[in-house]
Design a protein around this motif. Structure first.
Motif, PDB file in Angstrom:
ATOM      1  N   HIS B  78      38.846  47.236  36.391  1.00 53.96           N
ATOM      2  CA  HIS B  78      38.500  45.340  35.688  1.00 53.96           C
ATOM      3  C   HIS B  78      38.914  44.933  34.747  1.00 53.96           C
ATOM      4  CE1 HIS B  78      34.383  47.390  36.716  1.00 53.96           C
ATOM      5  NE2 HIS B  78      34.528  46.371  37.062  1.00 53.96           N
ATOM      6  N   ASN B  79      39.137  43.334  34.858  1.00 49.18           N
ATOM      7  CA  ASN B  79      40.708  42.795  34.834  1.00 49.18           C
ATOM      8  C   ASN B  79      39.799  42.327  32.950  1.00 49.18           C
ATOM      9  OD1 ASN B  79      42.287  40.682  33.722  1.00 49.18           O
ATOM     10  ND2 ASN B  79      42.421  40.042  35.734  1.00 49.18           N
ATOM     11  N   ILE B  80      39.885  42.589  32.053  1.00 53.35           N
ATOM     12  CA  ILE B  80      40.009  42.637  30.657  1.00 53.35           C
ATOM     13  C   ILE B  80      40.801  42.361  29.851  1.00 53.35           C
ATOM     14  CG2 ILE B  80      38.296  44.260  28.573  1.00 53.35           C
ATOM     15  CD1 ILE B  80      36.987  45.509  30.602  1.00 53.35           C
ATOM     16  N   SER B  81      40.532  41.429  28.694  1.00 53.44           N
ATOM     17  CA  SER B  81      41.115  41.234  28.079  1.00 53.44           C
ATOM     18  C   SER B  81      40.780  41.472  26.192  1.00 53.44           C
ATOM     19  CB  SER B  81      41.838  40.099  27.803  1.00 53.44           C
ATOM     20  OG  SER B  81      42.875  39.469  29.055  1.00 53.44           O
ATOM     21  N   PHE B  82      41.246  41.507  25.159  1.00 51.46           N
ATOM     22  CA  PHE B  82      40.963  41.785  23.908  1.00 51.46           C
ATOM     23  C   PHE B  82      41.407  41.067  22.233  1.00 51.46           C
ATOM     24  CE2 PHE B  82      38.248  45.267  21.471  1.00 51.46           C
ATOM     25  CZ  PHE B  82      37.988  44.625  20.860  1.00 51.46           C
ATOM     26  N   LEU B 157      36.936  39.570  31.642  1.00 51.44           N
ATOM     27  CA  LEU B 157      36.056  39.631  30.661  1.00 51.44           C
ATOM     28  C   LEU B 157      36.694  39.301  29.270  1.00 51.44           C
ATOM     29  CD1 LEU B 157      33.000  39.534  28.919  1.00 51.44           C
ATOM     30  CD2 LEU B 157      33.609  42.412  28.865  1.00 51.44           C
ATOM     31  N   LEU B 158      36.537  38.267  28.842  1.00 49.72           N
ATOM     32  CA  LEU B 158      36.852  38.639  27.555  1.00 49.72           C
ATOM     33  C   LEU B 158      36.837  38.609  26.113  1.00 49.72           C
ATOM     34  CD1 LEU B 158      39.864  37.626  26.211  1.00 49.72           C
ATOM     35  CD2 LEU B 158      39.120  34.890  26.266  1.00 49.72           C
ATOM     36  N   LEU B 159      37.343  39.825  25.636  1.00 51.67           N
ATOM     37  CA  LEU B 159      36.604  40.062  23.775  1.00 51.67           C
ATOM     38  C   LEU B 159      37.165  39.150  22.938  1.00 51.67           C
ATOM     39  CD1 LEU B 159      35.978  43.821  25.096  1.00 51.67           C
ATOM     40  CD2 LEU B 159      34.367  41.682  25.305  1.00 51.67           C
ATOM     41  N   MET B 160      36.575  38.789  22.103  1.00 50.04           N
ATOM     42  CA  MET B 160      37.146  38.333  20.296  1.00 50.04           C
ATOM     43  C   MET B 160      36.965  38.823  20.082  1.00 50.04           C
ATOM     44  SD  MET B 160      38.021  34.827  22.387  1.00 50.04           S
ATOM     45  CE  MET B 160      39.611  34.377  21.799  1.00 50.04           C
ATOM     46  N   ASP B 161      37.592  39.270  18.950  1.00 49.68           N
ATOM     47  CA  ASP B 161      36.623  40.371  17.198  1.00 49.68           C
ATOM     48  C   ASP B 161      37.597  39.339  16.471  1.00 49.68           C
ATOM     49  OD1 ASP B 161      35.888  41.629  15.175  1.00 49.68           O
ATOM     50  OD2 ASP B 161      37.553  43.482  16.339  1.00 49.68           O
TER      51      ASP B 161
END
Ligand SMILES: Nc1ncnc2c1ncn2[C@@H]1O[C@H](COP(=O)(O)OP(=O)(O)OP(=O)(O)O)[C@@H](O)[C@H]1O
Ligand SMILES: [Mg+2]
Lengths: 260, 250
Positions: B78-82, B157-161
């Motif tokens: 999958h294409n995940i960005s963090f 899915l883009l995850l931003m912390d």
């Protein structure tokens, strides 16, 4: 005015220091405070330097040959140390398998002073180029491994996590993140390894050689020529400084290329 | 749990994580819709970062599953960005090369990379510093590079912390607007973690509120305000108060 005068004095001081040492040294020998059989005066050393430029006697080779021998041995051992030590250290820093396999052996070999290898090296390779290159390799490889290993280990963990979330494989992370991040540290190791190599070289030549700067020093002792001993020592120092400067230049270039 | 007209892109079921005896996440269940902007707020130390680490598969869960498009999530597939809380720009790459990094890992064709680079850099206003190195730009710029890199990879899915945690208020407002613009342009599914309630209400289509440890989802709130939103709008203030209440309550 004050300022430029101060700066001038600061510039002159080092030369004054050297000059003072030379004069005192010359006087000590000339006035017989230390007998000439134990210490040569600076003038004698300089005279011998010009003689040795084109005279092979009494030790069997002109100065350039001694320097060339030493340089050849040093560069061979040193480059082998870089070629083997840097990749090994980098891999040890990242791949658990490599670390597991190599670390115990490395930790066992590390505390052995390089000169302790000399007898074995002579036994295996004789007193020629190979034996000396081996000793220099053994002393240069340790700082190469350590610096590369530490460099990889100090990689910012956020960079690794970032690469991992984009789906980078272990190998890609090693190549794209760990190695570039370790490079400044690796380059820092070049100087340390050089110093270690050069020291080991002279030690090796003192014990077993037929040409080379260390050999020149030994011959000075055997022939009871203190001027030759001092000349050998000075040449070791000077040549060491020159390669040190060259490596430093190369290192600065490389680090600038990495742009940190 | 999600808007009726959207399919679930991400499904989280029974997600549980403990470190030794410390139960951090306790049986978390929720869905994220395709293209949704979801904010997660929770008290400090409740396990927000842990939660994202699980979603991105940086950490294995103790129990439960994360599925993207019905398949178990896997960064290789999958294409995940963090976008991390800390700076994550590679110092040996220029701004442009940093933004390209995610796409390089995905092995996109060079031409595609160039096209996306141009578009993203324009959106984020980084075109002028394309060839600068991270140590030559400010830290807010660095965070924008990280955000541009994340969007350019066109993630599922883009995850931003808490990406704006360290920035001053004025700059944050500006970057939040920018974030919304990019999100609308790329139609990315975003999970945005923060402890700033106002930020969550300003950005989100939906807010999940986490409890203290052991953490579960204590409440969920739709934010159905038109954009651009106004911090002083009575409706906005109303929702913000509600979220604050919910957090304080537990
Ligand atoms: N690798 C780990 N090993 C053991 N405990 C951990 C680990 N990572 C996190 N924890 C614990 O899990 C809890 C949640 O940590 P986490 O960093 O996810 O919280 P957070 O909500 O992101 O906090 P913050 O608001 O400060 O960013 C903390 O109590 C922390 O001590
Ligand atoms: Mg956190």
């Amino acid at each position: 005015m004050e300022n430029s005068k101060d700066r001038l004095i600061l510039k002159i001081l080092p030369y004054l220091g050297i000059l003072a040492v030379l004069v005192i040294w010359e006087l000590i020998v000339d006035l017989g405070i230390v007998p000439n059989t134990l210490l040569a005066s600076p003038i004698q050393v300089v005279k011998l330097f010009f003689i040795k430029l084109n005279t092979a006697d009494p030790d069997g080779a002109v100065l350039a040959v001694h320097i060339a021998t030493s340089l050849k041995e040093a560069l061979l051992g040193y480059s082998l140390a870089l070629i083997i030590g840097i990749p090994l250290g980098l891999a040890m820093g990242w791949f658990v398998i490599v670390e597991g396999l190599a670390r115990p052996i490395f930790e066992m070999i590390r505390p052995i002073p390089p000169v302790a290898w000399i007898p074995l090296a002579i036994f295996w390779f004789g007193i020629g180029l190979t034996g000396k290159a081996f000793i220099i390799w053994a002393s240069g490889v340790v700082p190469c491994v350590i610096n590369s290993f530490v460099g990889v280990r100090m990689t910012n963990p956020t960079f690794i996590r970032m690469a991992r979330t984009y789906g980078a494989s272990d190998w890609e992370i090693f190549k794209q993140i760990c190695i570039p991040s370790a490079l400044p540290m690796v380059f820092g190791g070049l100087q340390v390894a050089l110093a270690a190599s050069w020291t080991a070289l002279v030690a090796a030549e003192l014990i077993a050689a037929d040409t080379g700067l260390g050999f020149l020093i030994t011959m000075g002792r055997r022939l009871l020529m203190p001027d030759m001993i001092v000349l050998g020592m000075l040449m070791v120092g000077l040549t060491g400084v020159v390669i040190g400067v060259i490596v430093d230049k190369v290192e600065k270039r490389l680090v600038a290329g990495v742009r940190r | 749990m999600i808007s009726a007209n959207r399919e679930a892109k991400v499904t989280v079921t029974n997600l549980t994580k403990s470190f030794g005896d410390l139960l951090v996440l306790n049986d978390v269940n929720f869905n994220v819709g395709d293209g949704e902007f979801l904010c997660i707020v929770g008290p400090t130390g409740c396990g927000k970062t842990t939660f994202l680490n699980l979603l991105s598969k940086l950490m294995p869960p103790s129990k439960g599953n994360i599925c993207i498009n019905g398949e178990i999530a896997d960064p290789k597939k999958h294409n995940i960005s963090f976008v991390f809380q800390e700076p994550s720009c590679l110092p040996w790459r220029t701004v442009k090369e940093n933004i390209a990094y995610g796409m390089e890992v995905k092995k996109l064709p060079q031409q595609e990379i160039e096209e996306r680079l141009e578009k993203t850099m324009k959106l984020v206003g980084l075109t002028d510093c394309a060839n600068l190195y991270p140590n030559q730009i400010s830290s807010s710029m660095e965070q924008r590079v990280a955000i541009a890199r994340a969007f350019a990879a066109k993630p599922d899915l883009l995850l931003m912390d808490e990406p704006y945690g360290q920035l001053d208020v004025k700059l944050r407002y500006y970057l939040e607007d920018e974030l919304i613009r990019i999100w609308q342009e790329f139609k990315t599914t975003v999970i945005f973690v923060t402890h700033n309630i106002e930020e969550a209400v300003y950005l989100a289509e939906r807010v999940l509120i986490l409890s203290n440890k052991p953490t579960t989802i204590k409440a969920e709130l739709k934010v159905d305000l038109p954009r651009p939103r106004n911090f002083l709008d009575p409706e906005f203030v109303e929702i913000r108060k509600k979220v604050t209440e919910l957090i304080r309550w537990w």
